[in-house]
Design an enzyme around this catalytic site. Structure first.
Site, PDB file in Angstrom:
ATOM      1  N   GLU A 227      -2.865 -41.536  51.173  1.00 57.72           N
ATOM      2  CA  GLU A 227      -2.683 -40.614  49.687  1.00 57.72           C
ATOM      3  C   GLU A 227      -1.502 -41.894  49.191  1.00 57.72           C
ATOM      4  OE1 GLU A 227      -4.855 -38.890  48.815  1.00 57.72           O
ATOM      5  OE2 GLU A 227      -5.132 -37.918  50.476  1.00 57.72           O
ATOM      6  N   CYS A 261       2.847 -38.736  41.791  1.00 55.26           N
ATOM      7  CA  CYS A 261       2.055 -39.442  42.181  1.00 55.26           C
ATOM      8  C   CYS A 261       1.121 -39.044  41.171  1.00 55.26           C
ATOM      9  CB  CYS A 261       1.659 -39.650  43.656  1.00 55.26           C
ATOM     10  SG  CYS A 261       0.560 -37.830  44.577  1.00 55.26           S
TER      11      CYS A 261
END
Length: 482
Positions: A227, A261
């Site tokens: 990720e 993010c």
């Protein structure tokens, strides 16, 4: 299988690194003793996790606040703790259904055999969590791992030292070390963790570090879910209400001071709309944060390294001619508290550091456009982002953009909120990551999809085995090979 890699099996380890190897060996042995926990057992494990999260919620939030210097307690409880509790509820509700074998078709030649897929736990999952959301990005993957019947070791970022110690205490109260273990520390410990022979690794962090984790995992052929991050763009259609857009962008860009993010990283506005957008953003931001320096709701940049990195981007952009607009309602000096006021840049160039690297802060470059296809070409000419956000209530136009771009997520008229949706998978594509978790994908991604075929006493293939001049062989050739 020994938890040490083949290449390092004869290498002496430090006590801390040896301790990790020992825990992994304990977990592998414990898993083999009981490789397929029932749905009831898994739900009970999730209930134990929920209990300690609720019990330690204040300590966890306070520890994250200490690690940051100032991290909004409310943002931690809403964005991390509440989301974890909702995920526990979601997985507890659905895992029994997901565990059921999936019946599969058997071709005519092999009848009356039966075939199905059963979903086995993988074994021991290694979870490497970053500092920006240390709770949800460690406990979130743990929830998936436990729901799938696995054991897990969690590596907490050295930048989250206070949080890591509280989490270690909390989880040790809920689980024996052979089921769930927390590893704290940095340097050699971080490097050694990614070299351990797990059954799968989930890593959340930067693209560059993700490459090193994947390389280390490859030594033991450990599959990975990565990720990662990247530069998530925002596109605003000319028909959009800029007040509405500014309110939603202000929420997403200033939550955790942009250290997210999937935060908007750069923005495309219709030509001539920058000034109007910034004024609407100023009103929205000032309403949420009338002051910044001593405002407990406005989060600090995590440490000096990250603060100086962002300031370096701004200075590089300034030297290359960008216009920088800061929104600081009371014109406070923020340097001593490691806070950065909401900041916009216009006149940006692709050569600027801020347009080549993920920003991870409350800074937003703005570019203007005439034709949407030019924007699509710009985005497609760069690494695929973790999220792409498009503001427009016309679904046909939104579909046009969606179908011509790639990203881990496509968000229409909203930013960030998809991460908290239990039934949606989360993950990137290309440079922004590989693999998914959350939703059903979290369960299946941490399970082994084992094919099973059962042949009864009647073995139909015997009728077509050599010699091949039997009448049935000729019938098959005439019927199926034409």
């Amino acid at each position: 299988m020994n938890s040490q890699t083949k290449t390092n099996s004869m290498t002496p380890y430090s006590p801390e690194v040896q301790h990790m190897h020992d825990i992994l060996e304990q977990q592998k042995i414990a898993y083999q003793r009981h490789p397929v926990p029932t749905a009831k057992e898994r739900i009970e494990r999730l209930a134990r996790l929920k209990k300690v999260l609720v019990k330690y919620q204040d300590q966890l939030a306070d520890a994250i606040n200490q690690d940051y210097g100032n991290r909004s307690i409310s943002e931690t409880k809403i964005g991390e703790l509440l989301t974890c509790l909702e995920q526990i509820k979601y997985y507890s509700k659905h895992l029994s259904t997901w565990m059921k074998p999936s019946k599969r078709h058997v071709s005519m030649l092999h009848q009356p055999a039966k075939a199905w897929v059963q979903y086995q736990p993988l074994g021991v999952i290694g979870i490497i969590a970053p500092w920006n959301y240390p709770l949800i990005l460690s406990v979130g993957p743990l929830i998936c791992a436990l729901a799938a019947g696995n054991h897990a070791m969690l590596k907490i970022s050295s930048s989250s030292a206070n949080f890591g110690h509280v989490l270690e205490n909390a989880l040790s109260e809920a689980f024996p070390q052979e089921l769930v273990a927390v590893i704290n520390g940095g340097g050699a410990i971080s490097d050694a963790f990614s070299h351990l022979a797990f059954d799968k690794i989930i890593f959340t962090g930067s693209t560059n570090v993700g490459k090193t984790v994947m390389s280390a995992a490859a030594e033991n052929l450990v599959p990975v879910i990565l990720e990662l991050g990247g530069k998530s763009p925002v596109i605003v259609h000319p028909s959009s209400d800029l007040k509405l857009v500014a309110e939603r962008i202000a929420f997403g860009k200033l939550w955790n001071s942009g250290q997210t993010c999937v935060a908007p990283d750069y923005m495309f506005l219709p030509k001539g709309k920058t000034k109007e957008f910034i004024e609407n953003f100023r009103q929205a931001a000032t309403s949420m944060y009338p002051s910044i320096r001593d405002n407990q709701d406005y989060t600090s940049i995590i440490n000096d390294k990250q603060y100086n990195r962002i300031q370096g981007y701004l200075e590089d952009a300034r030297q290359q001619g960008a216009d920088i607009i800061e929104i600081n309602p009371k014109n406070e000096d923020l340097s001593s508290v490691r806070k950065i006021a909401p900041t916009f840049l216009s006149g940006v160039l692709p050569t600027m550091d801020i347009m080549k690297n993920e920003i991870f802060g409350p800074v937003l470059p703005i570019m203007e456009y005439d034709q949407i296809d030019d924007v699509i070409d710009f985005i497609n000419g760069r690494p695929r982002p973790l999220a792409l956000y498009y503001f427009d209530f016309d679904n046909a136009r939104a579909d046009y953009v969606s179908q011509r771009t790639h990203s881990g997520h496509f968000g229409q008229n909203a930013v960030l909120t998809h991460v908290a949706q239990d039934d949606l998978p989360f993950g990137g594509v290309g440079a922004s990551g590989m693999g998914k978790y959350h939703g059903p994908e979290g369960f299946f991604g941490l399970s082994h999809e084992r094919s099973v075929m059962s042949i009864p006493k009647l073995f139909s293939l015997k009728f077509i085995l050599p010699p091949y001049d039997k009448p049935l062989n000729k019938i098959l050739e005439k019927t199926f090979l034409r």
